[in-house]
Design a protein around this motif. Structure first.
Motif, PDB file in Angstrom:
ATOM      1  N   ASP A   9       0.832  -1.205   0.000  1.00  0.00           N
ATOM      2  CA  ASP A   9       0.000   0.000   0.000  1.00  0.00           C
ATOM      3  C   ASP A   9       0.862   1.248   0.000  1.00  0.00           C
ATOM      4  O   ASP A   9       2.017   1.231   0.431  1.00  0.00           O
ATOM      5  N   LEU A  10       0.265   2.328  -0.476  1.00  0.00           N
ATOM      6  CA  LEU A  10       0.874   3.656  -0.398  1.00  0.00           C
ATOM      7  C   LEU A  10       0.086   4.481   0.608  1.00  0.00           C
ATOM      8  O   LEU A  10      -1.077   4.184   0.894  1.00  0.00           O
ATOM      9  N   HIS A  11       0.717   5.511   1.122  1.00  0.00           N
ATOM     10  CA  HIS A  11      -0.033   6.459   1.939  1.00  0.00           C
ATOM     11  C   HIS A  11      -1.078   7.101   1.031  1.00  0.00           C
ATOM     12  O   HIS A  11      -0.790   7.465  -0.111  1.00  0.00           O
ATOM     13  N   ASN A  12      -2.280   7.228   1.517  1.00  0.00           N
ATOM     14  CA  ASN A  12      -3.388   7.719   0.707  1.00  0.00           C
ATOM     15  C   ASN A  12      -3.343   9.242   0.619  1.00  0.00           C
ATOM     16  O   ASN A  12      -4.120   9.947   1.248  1.00  0.00           O
ATOM     17  N   ASP A  13      -2.390   9.711  -0.174  1.00  0.00           N
ATOM     18  CA  ASP A  13      -2.157  11.140  -0.367  1.00  0.00           C
ATOM     19  C   ASP A  13      -1.840  11.342  -1.845  1.00  0.00           C
ATOM     20  O   ASP A  13      -0.848  10.810  -2.346  1.00  0.00           O
ATOM     21  N   ALA A  14      -2.678  12.092  -2.548  1.00  0.00           N
ATOM     22  CA  ALA A  14      -2.542  12.234  -4.003  1.00  0.00           C
ATOM     23  C   ALA A  14      -1.175  12.769  -4.410  1.00  0.00           C
ATOM     24  O   ALA A  14      -0.595  12.303  -5.400  1.00  0.00           O
ATOM     25  N   GLN A  15      -0.642  13.729  -3.670  1.00  0.00           N
ATOM     26  CA  GLN A  15       0.673  14.295  -4.011  1.00  0.00           C
ATOM     27  C   GLN A  15       1.778  13.254  -3.844  1.00  0.00           C
ATOM     28  O   GLN A  15       2.646  13.114  -4.699  1.00  0.00           O
ATOM     29  N   LEU A  16       1.738  12.499  -2.744  1.00  0.00           N
ATOM     30  CA  LEU A  16       2.748  11.459  -2.522  1.00  0.00           C
ATOM     31  C   LEU A  16       2.648  10.356  -3.579  1.00  0.00           C
ATOM     32  O   LEU A  16       3.668   9.868  -4.074  1.00  0.00           O
ATOM     33  N   ILE A  17       1.436   9.992  -3.948  1.00  0.00           N
ATOM     34  CA  ILE A  17       1.251   8.961  -4.975  1.00  0.00           C
ATOM     35  C   ILE A  17       1.810   9.444  -6.304  1.00  0.00           C
ATOM     36  O   ILE A  17       2.496   8.700  -7.012  1.00  0.00           O
ATOM     37  N   LYS A  89       3.321   2.082   2.846  1.00  0.00           N
ATOM     38  CA  LYS A  89       2.931   1.625   4.176  1.00  0.00           C
ATOM     39  C   LYS A  89       2.624   0.137   4.079  1.00  0.00           C
ATOM     40  O   LYS A  89       2.233  -0.371   3.022  1.00  0.00           O
ATOM     41  N   ALA A  90       2.827  -0.535   5.159  1.00  0.00           N
ATOM     42  CA  ALA A  90       2.617  -1.975   5.166  1.00  0.00           C
ATOM     43  C   ALA A  90       1.160  -2.301   4.875  1.00  0.00           C
ATOM     44  O   ALA A  90       0.246  -1.623   5.351  1.00  0.00           O
ATOM     45  N   ILE A  91       0.970  -3.330   4.103  1.00  0.00           N
ATOM     46  CA  ILE A  91      -0.377  -3.799   3.800  1.00  0.00           C
ATOM     47  C   ILE A  91      -0.935  -4.506   5.045  1.00  0.00           C
ATOM     48  O   ILE A  91      -0.164  -5.088   5.814  1.00  0.00           O
ATOM     49  N   PRO A  92      -2.230  -4.444   5.287  1.00  0.00           N
ATOM     50  CA  PRO A  92      -2.782  -5.154   6.448  1.00  0.00           C
ATOM     51  C   PRO A  92      -2.374  -6.632   6.426  1.00  0.00           C
ATOM     52  O   PRO A  92      -2.436  -7.286   5.386  1.00  0.00           O
ATOM     53  N   GLY A  93      -1.910  -7.109   7.556  1.00  0.00           N
ATOM     54  CA  GLY A  93      -1.474  -8.491   7.673  1.00  0.00           C
ATOM     55  C   GLY A  93       0.010  -8.699   7.446  1.00  0.00           C
ATOM     56  O   GLY A  93       0.517  -9.800   7.658  1.00  0.00           O
TER      57      GLY A  93
END
Length: 117
Positions: A9-17, A89-93
């Motif tokens: 996963d990525l941090h849910n931030d449009a600029q960071l993505i 960011k780490a994916i759940p699990g």
């Protein structure tokens, strides 16, 4: 040939993505060499929202353990991993500190397109 599917996963931030995608348009040759030098013959990364999915193909000698050891000894890869972790960011699990997580294959469909006629 081996094929793997991995998720992150990525941090849910449009600029960071957007920045993360730009980084992957300009991957340094040293990073590409670390990938191909480990036996990986193809790597594709897809994104939906903040979820990444990687399809990786490797030769039969490829080993995640050997790749991790080589990466730990490669200063270019260490800098790349520190840089990209800012976006990821780490994916759940996932285990603590684990980035890309290998997914289990649960279904396969293939067809033989050869004609008998």
């Amino acid at each position: 040939m081996k094929r793997y599917a991995l998720a992150l996963d990525l941090h849910n931030d449009a600029q960071l993505i957007a920045e993360y995608e730009e980084l992957h348009r300009n991957v340094a040759p040293e990073i590409e060499q670390s990938i191909t030098g480990s036996g990986i013959t193809r790597m594709d990364i897809y994104r939906f929202a903040d979820r990444l999915f990687m399809i990786m193909e490797a030769n039969d000698d490829f080993s995640f353990t050997d790749k991790a050891a080589a990466d730990a000894a490669n200063p270019h890869v260490k800098v790349w991993e520190q840089l990209t972790w800012r976006f990821q960011k780490a994916i759940p699990g996932a285990k603590p500190g684990e980035k890309w997580v290998v997914m289990d294959k649960i279904f396969e469909l293939s067809s033989d397109e050869r004609s008998d006629g």
